[in-house]
Enzyme design. Structure first.
Site, short mmCIF file in Angstrom:
data_model
loop_
_atom_site.label_atom_id
_atom_site.label_comp_id
_atom_site.label_asym_id
_atom_site.label_seq_id
_atom_site.Cartn_x
_atom_site.Cartn_y
_atom_site.Cartn_z
N CYS A 2 0.84 -1.19 0.00
CA CYS A 2 0.00 0.00 0.00
C CYS A 2 0.88 1.25 0.00
O CYS A 2 1.89 1.31 0.68
CB CYS A 2 -0.96 0.08 1.18
SG CYS A 2 -2.17 -1.22 1.23
N ARG A 27 4.26 -0.55 -4.55
CA ARG A 27 3.90 -0.98 -3.20
C ARG A 27 2.57 -1.74 -3.15
O ARG A 27 2.18 -2.25 -2.09
CB ARG A 27 3.79 0.24 -2.28
CG ARG A 27 5.07 1.05 -2.17
CD ARG A 27 4.88 2.22 -1.23
NE ARG A 27 4.61 1.75 0.11
CZ ARG A 27 5.53 1.44 1.00
NH1 ARG A 27 6.80 1.54 0.68
NH2 ARG A 27 5.20 1.04 2.20
N TRP A 74 -2.69 -2.84 -1.69
CA TRP A 74 -2.37 -4.27 -1.75
C TRP A 74 -3.29 -4.90 -0.71
O TRP A 74 -3.11 -4.71 0.48
CB TRP A 74 -0.89 -4.49 -1.42
CG TRP A 74 -0.45 -5.92 -1.57
CD1 TRP A 74 0.03 -6.48 -2.72
CD2 TRP A 74 -0.39 -6.94 -0.57
NE1 TRP A 74 0.37 -7.80 -2.49
CE2 TRP A 74 0.11 -8.11 -1.19
CE3 TRP A 74 -0.74 -6.99 0.77
CZ2 TRP A 74 0.28 -9.30 -0.49
CZ3 TRP A 74 -0.56 -8.19 1.46
CH2 TRP A 74 -0.05 -9.33 0.83
N ASN A 100 -2.06 2.51 5.42
CA ASN A 100 -1.17 1.40 5.04
C ASN A 100 -0.88 0.62 6.32
O ASN A 100 -0.45 1.21 7.31
CB ASN A 100 0.13 2.00 4.45
CG ASN A 100 1.23 0.96 4.27
OD1 ASN A 100 0.95 -0.23 4.12
ND2 ASN A 100 2.45 1.42 4.28
N GLY A 101 -1.12 -0.69 6.29
CA GLY A 101 -0.86 -1.50 7.49
C GLY A 101 -2.07 -2.34 7.83
O GLY A 101 -2.94 -2.58 6.98
N GLU A 486 17.57 -18.22 -5.98
CA GLU A 486 17.26 -16.87 -6.45
C GLU A 486 16.81 -16.88 -7.91
O GLU A 486 15.88 -16.18 -8.29
CB GLU A 486 18.49 -15.97 -6.24
CG GLU A 486 18.38 -14.55 -6.74
CD GLU A 486 17.22 -13.76 -6.12
OE1 GLU A 486 16.61 -14.22 -5.14
OE2 GLU A 486 16.92 -12.67 -6.66
N LYS A 490 13.19 -15.53 -9.14
CA LYS A 490 13.02 -14.48 -10.16
C LYS A 490 12.07 -14.96 -11.25
O LYS A 490 11.15 -14.25 -11.65
CB LYS A 490 14.35 -14.11 -10.81
CG LYS A 490 15.29 -13.23 -10.03
CD LYS A 490 14.87 -11.81 -9.82
CE LYS A 490 14.09 -11.69 -8.55
NZ LYS A 490 14.78 -11.44 -7.34
N GLU A 493 8.32 -15.41 -9.98
CA GLU A 493 7.56 -14.24 -9.53
C GLU A 493 7.15 -13.31 -10.65
O GLU A 493 6.16 -12.62 -10.53
CB GLU A 493 8.30 -13.47 -8.43
CG GLU A 493 9.50 -12.71 -8.88
CD GLU A 493 10.15 -11.92 -7.75
OE1 GLU A 493 9.44 -11.40 -6.89
OE2 GLU A 493 11.38 -11.82 -7.75
N HIS A 509 17.62 -37.04 -4.50
CA HIS A 509 16.86 -37.56 -3.35
C HIS A 509 15.37 -37.24 -3.46
O HIS A 509 14.68 -37.17 -2.45
CB HIS A 509 17.44 -36.99 -2.05
CG HIS A 509 18.86 -37.41 -1.81
ND1 HIS A 509 19.21 -38.69 -1.47
CD2 HIS A 509 20.02 -36.72 -1.91
CE1 HIS A 509 20.52 -38.77 -1.35
NE2 HIS A 509 21.04 -37.58 -1.62
N LYS A 608 6.17 -4.47 -3.47
CA LYS A 608 7.61 -4.34 -3.26
C LYS A 608 8.00 -4.41 -1.80
O LYS A 608 8.99 -5.03 -1.44
CB LYS A 608 8.07 -3.01 -3.89
CG LYS A 608 9.55 -2.74 -3.76
CD LYS A 608 10.30 -3.44 -4.84
CE LYS A 608 11.80 -3.29 -4.73
NZ LYS A 608 12.50 -4.44 -5.31
C1 F6R Z 1 11.90 -10.90 -4.80
C2 F6R Z 1 11.78 -9.87 -3.78
C3 F6R Z 1 11.34 -10.27 -2.42
C4 F6R Z 1 12.09 -9.45 -1.36
C5 F6R Z 1 11.54 -9.74 0.03
C6 F6R Z 1 12.32 -9.00 1.10
O1 F6R Z 1 12.37 -10.37 -6.00
O2 F6R Z 1 12.01 -8.73 -4.04
O3 F6R Z 1 11.50 -11.64 -2.20
O4 F6R Z 1 13.44 -9.75 -1.43
O5 F6R Z 1 10.19 -9.36 0.11
O6 F6R Z 1 12.30 -7.64 0.87
P1 F6R Z 1 13.34 -6.67 1.56
O7 F6R Z 1 14.69 -6.98 1.00
O8 F6R Z 1 12.88 -5.30 1.21
O9 F6R Z 1 13.29 -6.95 3.03
#
Ligand code: F6R
Length: 613
Positions: A2, A27, A74, A100-101, A486, A490, A493, A509, A608
């Site tokens: 949000c 956000r 969100w 937000n929250g 990772e 990527k 997502e 396994h 984000k």
């Molecule tokens: C994936 C991604 C998320 C963040 C996670 C932690 O691309 O961006 O998995 O890494 O939400 O976010 P931060 O680093 O802001 O604590």
């Protein structure tokens, strides 16, 4: 998670708020809304979906004023819909609130308010707030007192902005556990802003004050008052805004994610230049821990989420191998609740791009409740995590706006590497020659990343193949096990292709059962000790007719010959190789998502900055 924006001043309100919301869209983007005050009357426009749908509802005529608030959502309570979109109002529409929250006691508040006759029209927790403020005003209080008394009754995390027809020249705000800043434009402009994050108000805002938890107050055109509890701040710390407009715009790139991938050589160079001097001494000037303390640490627990945890898994290997320090890396959400046994000589490390991730913040609170010291690696020095840690290391990646983290990840890995070399010097662990070799090597990192970025053809060919698969596996060992996690994160997502990362040795396994002609494996095979073992994993895939995409060191013909597709990376020693292997995987995910027609910067269901647990 949000985004909130507020503006009071002379500029065209819908455009200031709309531009701000677009910049905050990372956000959350399932619905949006704006409330403005014009001639002491509040008008509201809301829409389901991205900001673009809201924009279509803002007819230029008649929807402007001198103060307003906006929100991009969100969803937490109630599905994404126009009805649940913010701003929410009291029954007469004279009070409008964005939030937000999460209000954790909203059920009790809703019951209490319903008994008083308040009627709720949405399924949100937020709607309790305007009704609560209204009920305080009805009991005879002025707006300021009513706002303060209402927020005292809220439990949970929030950043709130409120406009009210009775006091049309103010926007009230409160912050408790969710980010909020107040800012001002040019001195002559007599205008004030509120926002969840700086990008929303750049380039208009010139000075900022970072609100703390417990702060509340109001902005007026060109001024503000802040209170902590009942105490008014006499001196408010106001700082110039140093972020440049180009840092928060896409420029000529199609997406923020691509721009951020391409920024990596420069960011790596900046970190190297600022952290390593010509005598290979390493500096973390902003980090407040003294050597005496660092030399006595007995154990490290890294706790983080998502991409930041993947970086942390590599950091664990650095600290173990270069400093001989027992290190664990854990999901913040598990660390927080599993009540681990921890000795007093343990350092807890938090890693967070945003510095606002609720799980990581809760992990820090848990560590502090156990009287442990906390060091955090963050990309926002004014964030909640930065403030609540005993010491902070700046990731120096600049604002990251694409929802999929790219440049912050490599900044995290590089910073963790340099920190472990720094610690190893304090603890006298790493032989001088080895240290010199690693630091000499790391200096070639920016140009090596740049060389990968210049050769997109094999990457695009792979993405063109991947766009039609429904599942993919990523394999790597030791330092590149986390790279496999990772890479999978990527891809899934942003392209919505199911992808999982596995440790190469673990593959046989169980996960090997997934291999078929339709399920490709992306195998990370850099030079080094584990290359031969990883080749065995590759052959296991081949024997079961699985397609192989390999990430190899330049000239590794043996692996080329057994791969269907390959991407070459320059040679770098194994511990440093994740900094290179990350780049083709970021690009593969990016192009695959683009070819599938996905919204790369705003993948579905994500936000984000995840400010709820
Ligand atoms: C994936 C991604 C998320 C963040 C996670 C932690 O691309 O961006 O998995 O890494 O939400 O976010 P931060 O680093 O802001 O604590």
């Amino acid at each position: 998670m949000c985004g909130i924006v507020g503006y009071i001043g002379n500029k065209s309100l819908d455009s200031v708020l709309l531009v701000g919301l677009k910049k905050l869209e990372y956000r959350g983007y399932d619905s949006a809304g704006i409330a403005i005050l014009n001639n002491d009357e509040i008008s509201i426009r809301k829409s389901k979906g991205k900001i673009i749908s809201l924009e279509e509802k803002l007819d230029a005529k008649g929807f402007d004023g001198h103060a307003g608030i906006g929100h991009t959502r969100w969803a937490t309570h109630g599905e994404p819909s126009t009805k649940n979109a913010h701003p929410h109002t009291n029954s007469t529409g004279s009070i409008a609130v964005v939030h937000n929250g999460i209000i954790e006691n909203y059920v009790e508040l809703k019951n209490m308010l319903s008994e008083k006759g308040y009627v709720f029209v949405s399924e949100t927790d937020t709607e309790t707030i305007p009704h609560l403020i209204d009920s305080e005003i009805q009991s005879g209080k002025d707006v300021k007192q009513a706002f303060y008394d209402a927020i005292q009754k809220l439990e949970g995390k929030f950043a709130i902005a409120m406009i009210c027809e009775i006091e049309p020249d103010r926007i009230y705000f409160a912050r408790n556990g969710a980010p909020l800043i107040a800012a001002f434009g040019k001195k002559s402009a007599s205008e004030s802003f509120l926002a969840s994050d700086l990008p929303a108000i750049i380039p208009l805002a010139k000075e900022v004050t970072y609100l703390k938890d417990g702060d509340w107050g109001y902005i007026q055109a060109g001024t503000l008052e802040i209170y902590q509890g009942e105490k008014k701040y006499e001196n408010i710390k106001i700082e110039p805004i140093l972020i440049k407009e180009e840092e928060v715009n896409k420029g000529d790139y199609a997406h923020f994610m691509l721009k951020e991938i391409y920024e990596q050589p420069d960011i790596m160079q900046k970190i190297i230049d600022q952290r390593i001097d010509s005598n290979n001494r390493i500096f973390f000037n902003e980090m407040l821990f003294q050597n005496d303390y660092l030399s006595k640490i007995g154990r490290v627990i890294i706790q983080a989420c998502g991409t930041s945890l993947n970086a942390g898994l590599i950091g664990k290997l650095y600290l173990e191998n270069f400093c001989k320090l027992t290190t664990d890396a854990d999901f913040s959400s598990e660390f927080r609740y599993r009540n681990p046994v921890i000795g007093g000589d343990t350092l807890v490390v938090g890693i967070s791009q945003s510095g606002e991730t609720a799980d990581t913040l809760a992990g820090i609170h848990e560590a502090k409740a156990k009287f442990l010291k906390v060091l955090s690696f963050v990309n926002n020095n004014n964030s909640s995590i930065a403030r609540e840690s005993n010491a902070v290391i700046d990731l120096m990646a600049g604002p990251e706006i694409g929802v999929a983290s790219t440049k912050a990840y490599t900044s995290e890995v590089l910073s963790l590497f340099l920190f472990s070399i720094y610690m190893s010097a304090i603890r006298w662990v790493l032989p001088k020659e080895e240290k010199k070799q690693l630091l000499d090597e790391i200096k070639s990192l920016p140009s090596q990343i740049a060389s990968i970025l210049k050769n997109l053809e094999p990457i695009q060919e792979i993405s063109n193949y991947l766009k039609d698969v429904s599942s993919a596996l990523f394999l790597g060992r030791t330092y590149n096990y986390a790279s496999a996690l990772e890479g999978a994160l990527k891809l899934k997502e942003i392209s919505y292709i199911h992808a999982s990362g596995y440790a190469g040795g673990e593959f046989k396994h169980g996960p090997i059962a997934l291999i078929s002609e339709e399920v490709p494996s992306i195998v990370i095979v850099p030079q080094g000790e584990i290359r031969k073992k990883t080749i065995s994993n590759l052959l296991e895939v081949r024997a079961r007719k699985g397609k192989i995409i390999s990430i190899i060191t330049k000239g590794d013909d043996e692996v080329k010959d057994i791969s269907d597709f390959f991407v070459e990376i320059p040679e770098l020693s194994e511990p440093l190789s994740p900094l290179l292997t990350a780049i083709p995987m970021q690009l593969i995910a990016y192009f695959t998502a683009v070819y599938r027609g996905c919204d790369v910067d705003k993948p579905r269901n994500l936000a984000k900055s995840v400010t709820v647990e």
